[in-house]
Design a protein around this motif. Structure first.
Motif, mmCIF file in Angstrom:
data_model
loop_
_atom_site.group_PDB
_atom_site.id
_atom_site.type_symbol
_atom_site.label_atom_id
_atom_site.label_comp_id
_atom_site.label_asym_id
_atom_site.label_seq_id
_atom_site.Cartn_x
_atom_site.Cartn_y
_atom_site.Cartn_z
ATOM 1 N N ALA A 112 -2.401 -9.387 4.328
ATOM 2 C CA ALA A 112 -3.719 -9.207 5.135
ATOM 3 C C ALA A 112 -3.628 -8.175 6.013
ATOM 4 C CB ALA A 112 -4.321 -10.600 5.658
ATOM 5 N N ARG A 113 -2.721 -7.735 6.788
ATOM 6 C CA ARG A 113 -2.522 -6.986 7.510
ATOM 7 C C ARG A 113 -2.523 -5.510 6.597
ATOM 8 N NH1 ARG A 113 2.610 -7.794 10.293
ATOM 9 N NH2 ARG A 113 2.138 -6.079 11.705
ATOM 10 N N LEU A 114 -1.677 -5.497 5.868
ATOM 11 C CA LEU A 114 -1.684 -4.408 4.834
ATOM 12 C C LEU A 114 -3.173 -3.996 4.440
ATOM 13 C CD1 LEU A 114 -0.266 -2.026 3.423
ATOM 14 C CD2 LEU A 114 0.015 -3.893 1.621
ATOM 15 N N ALA A 115 -3.879 -5.105 4.081
ATOM 16 C CA ALA A 115 -5.356 -4.633 3.213
ATOM 17 C C ALA A 115 -6.298 -4.091 4.414
ATOM 18 C CB ALA A 115 -5.835 -6.107 2.934
ATOM 19 N N SER A 116 -5.963 -4.464 5.878
ATOM 20 C CA SER A 116 -6.712 -3.912 6.862
ATOM 21 C C SER A 116 -6.400 -2.444 6.939
ATOM 22 C CB SER A 116 -6.708 -4.685 8.013
ATOM 23 O OG SER A 116 -5.439 -4.431 8.879
ATOM 24 N N SER A 141 -13.090 -2.901 -0.384
ATOM 25 C CA SER A 141 -14.403 -1.975 -0.555
ATOM 26 C C SER A 141 -13.917 -1.295 -1.660
ATOM 27 C CB SER A 141 -14.675 -1.195 0.544
ATOM 28 O OG SER A 141 -13.808 -0.205 0.888
ATOM 29 N N VAL A 142 -14.742 -0.467 -2.362
ATOM 30 C CA VAL A 142 -14.436 0.449 -3.619
ATOM 31 C C VAL A 142 -13.604 1.641 -2.953
ATOM 32 C CG1 VAL A 142 -15.309 1.977 -5.234
ATOM 33 C CG2 VAL A 142 -16.465 -0.386 -4.871
ATOM 34 N N ALA A 143 -14.213 2.020 -1.678
ATOM 35 C CA ALA A 143 -13.381 3.232 -0.987
ATOM 36 C C ALA A 143 -12.008 2.750 -0.843
ATOM 37 C CB ALA A 143 -14.172 3.530 0.005
ATOM 38 N N THR A 144 -11.721 1.702 -0.470
ATOM 39 C CA THR A 144 -10.419 1.228 -0.145
ATOM 40 C C THR A 144 -9.436 1.252 -1.430
ATOM 41 O OG1 THR A 144 -11.159 -0.215 1.963
ATOM 42 C CG2 THR A 144 -8.967 -0.542 0.893
ATOM 43 N N TRP A 145 -10.076 0.723 -2.427
ATOM 44 C CA TRP A 145 -9.304 0.490 -3.774
ATOM 45 C C TRP A 145 -9.050 1.836 -4.117
ATOM 46 C CZ3 TRP A 145 -10.623 0.420 -9.121
ATOM 47 C CH2 TRP A 145 -9.616 -0.250 -10.121
ATOM 48 N N ILE A 146 -10.077 2.711 -4.176
ATOM 49 C CA ILE A 146 -9.780 4.390 -4.597
ATOM 50 C C ILE A 146 -8.610 4.873 -3.619
ATOM 51 C CG2 ILE A 146 -11.010 6.375 -4.869
ATOM 52 C CD1 ILE A 146 -13.398 5.114 -6.001
ATOM 53 N N PHE A 147 -8.848 4.408 -2.487
ATOM 54 C CA PHE A 147 -7.835 5.215 -1.498
ATOM 55 C C PHE A 147 -6.429 4.749 -2.026
ATOM 56 C CE2 PHE A 147 -4.826 3.797 1.792
ATOM 57 C CZ PHE A 147 -4.233 5.162 2.040
ATOM 58 N N ARG A 201 -8.574 -2.614 15.158
ATOM 59 C CA ARG A 201 -8.552 -3.955 14.790
ATOM 60 C C ARG A 201 -9.240 -4.987 15.731
ATOM 61 N NH1 ARG A 201 -2.760 -5.088 14.382
ATOM 62 N NH2 ARG A 201 -2.928 -3.456 12.839
ATOM 63 N N GLN A 202 -9.398 -4.651 16.917
ATOM 64 C CA GLN A 202 -10.115 -5.553 17.770
ATOM 65 C C GLN A 202 -11.705 -5.385 17.619
ATOM 66 O OE1 GLN A 202 -9.026 -3.917 21.733
ATOM 67 N NE2 GLN A 202 -7.236 -5.236 21.839
ATOM 68 N N THR A 203 -12.001 -4.200 17.276
ATOM 69 C CA THR A 203 -13.499 -4.026 16.883
ATOM 70 C C THR A 203 -13.901 -4.823 15.435
ATOM 71 O OG1 THR A 203 -13.233 -1.680 17.551
ATOM 72 C CG2 THR A 203 -15.162 -2.225 16.468
ATOM 73 N N LEU A 204 -13.013 -4.956 14.922
ATOM 74 C CA LEU A 204 -13.045 -5.649 13.543
ATOM 75 C C LEU A 204 -13.043 -7.146 13.800
ATOM 76 C CD1 LEU A 204 -10.864 -4.361 10.725
ATOM 77 C CD2 LEU A 204 -13.071 -5.133 10.463
ATOM 78 N N SER A 205 -12.544 -7.619 14.780
ATOM 79 C CA SER A 205 -12.331 -9.115 15.182
ATOM 80 C C SER A 205 -13.321 -9.581 16.045
ATOM 81 C CB SER A 205 -10.979 -9.549 15.566
ATOM 82 O OG SER A 205 -10.753 -8.963 16.704
#
Lengths: 212, 210
Positions: free
Chosen positions: A39-43, B104-110, B206-210
């Motif tokens: 999960a951390r890697l995914a982030s 996301s698609v952008a993440t997968w393409i990255f 990460r804090q902004t995400l959580s």
């Protein structure tokens, strides 16, 4: 339950694709076993995706789309591969070894401990260790960083206990003597970015040949 | 759940219209989420229907970004151009592996572009983790997918508000293909400082995400 995880530095380097091969393989093996680190890697991959999205554009040649369409035209995306039954080794390790634990070509290194050096690029080394229960790994320090991932059994050293899936991250200031817990052999995967410093002249002379 | 996919559609609809809004339920104002959802729907059309129009729409958005990413990593323009096409062809071939509830698609393409960059810059091989087993249901979970796309939006928003110095550090870690040691040499900052600043930046994200 896995208690010792990968550091942010290691996961970031793995996400960015900048780790030495030996470290990447150990990270991939741990992530295969650890949902937290997956999960951390995914982030972190998502961060890479956000950067890809926002970092700008470079126009392609006008023919680029038609050239790519010509390459894919008439083909269909591949179906999802079927999951393979797993033995002791997760897929990335099994692929490198060429099989599971029974395919490993062990070499004795003394005291009942056996090791197998795995082929990776030379800027870091990767090996499997098999330590009989109750036996200590030869005393060693490190010049660089050594990662040890437990695949079976457990070991203890001055810092803590490490069981299946746990990763110990040892830096150059740690002089340790890991001892396998009694019971089943402890099987570990270890990656180092500098040669180990074994005591005594002969091991040091042999190090270039043993590739450790 | 994906019946909407069976409706007729056009490729170049504006963000926030049609498929994406219908599937993931974000209506009204055009947001980054609309883009994310639209891209995810285009990917599903490639995976399920081998839809070349959907592929062309993804190509139009992502190929120039992949080329920029590779050039920023040090690839010459001609190499980056070829490799952007390779990455898009890989997207087609592996489309069934895309799961909008995981990335996301952008993440997968990255991740595809990163692996291609390792090849062209002759960097160390990078093993992939074992894939999680796919569930029996062939359809992605729309609720999970929506949550993931929203998280991705928040990450993008956090990235946009990051102080320039921190953003540059993250960009170097991801785009410039340099180890932390090389970053330290370039900026003249001690290694420990760089590492803690990258971690600080990630922690803030990460804090902004959580």
């Amino acid at each position: 339950m896995i208690r010792h995880h990968l550091s942010d530095d290691l996961l970031t380097g793995y996400s960015a694709g900048t780790l030495p091969e030996a470290f990447s393989l150990l990270v991939a093996t741990h992530v295969s076993l650890c949902d937290d680190c997956r999960a951390r890697l995914a982030s972190l991959d998502a961060l890479g995706g956000a950067l890809l999205e926002t970092t700008g554009v470079q126009a392609l040649a006008e023919t680029a789309l038609s050239a790519t369409l010509a390459r894919i035209h008439g083909t269909r995306p591949a179906p999802r591969p079927r999951p393979q039954p797993r033995g002791l080794f997760p897929e990335p390790l099994r692929a490198l070894v060429g099989g599971d634990i029974d395919s490993v070509r062990w070499r004795p290194v003394g005291g009942g401990v056996r090791q197998a050096i795995l082929p990776t690029s030379r800027n870091a080394s990767l090996r499997l260790l098999q330590i009989p229960g109750g036996v200590a790994v030869p005393d060693h320090g490190h010049r660089g960083t050594e990662l040890t991932l437990v695949l079976q059994g457990a070991f203890r050293d001055a810092t803590d206990r490490f069981g299946p899936g746990d990763v110990e991250i040892a830096t150059s200031d740690l002089e340790h003597t890991p001892v396998a817990e009694s019971g089943a052999d402890c099987i570990c995967l270890a990656a180092t970015d500098a040669p180990l410093r074994f005591r005594g002249l002969i091991p040091r002379l042999l190090q270039p040949f043993l590739k450790i | 759940m994906l019946q909407v996919l069976a409706k007729p559609h056009t490729v170049n609809q504006p963000p926030g219209m049609g498929l994406a809004a219908g599937k993931f339920g974000v209506r009204g104002r055009v947001t980054a989420s609309d883009d994310n959802n639209r891209h995810a729907d285009l990917m599903l059309r490639v995976a399920r229907d081998a839809d070349e129009l959907a592929f062309a729409a993804l190509f139009g958005h992502f190929a120039p970004r992949i080329k920029a990413f590779l050039m920023k990593s040090g690839a010459p323009a001609a190499v980056a151009e070829d490799c952007a096409q390779d990455v898009m062809a890989t997207l087609w071939r592996k489309a069934a592996m895309f799961d909008p509830a995981r990335a996301s698609v952008a993440t997968w393409i990255f991740t595809i572009a990163r692996n291609r960059r390792i090849d062209i810059l002759r960097r160390d091989a990078r093993a992939e983790p074992e894939d999680l087993p796919w569930g029996p249901e062939p359809e992605p979970d729309a609720v999970d997918a929506l949550a993931l796309q929203q998280d991705t939006d928040r990450l993008g928003a956090a990235l946009a508000t990051l102080p320039q110095a921190q953003r540059e550090l993250i960009e170097r870690a991801y785009f410039s293909d340099q180890s932390h040691g090389e970053i330290a040499r370039m900026t003249g900052l001690p290694l420990g400082t760089i590492k803690s600043r990258i971690r600080l930046a990630l922690e803030k994200l990460r804090q902004t995400l959580s």
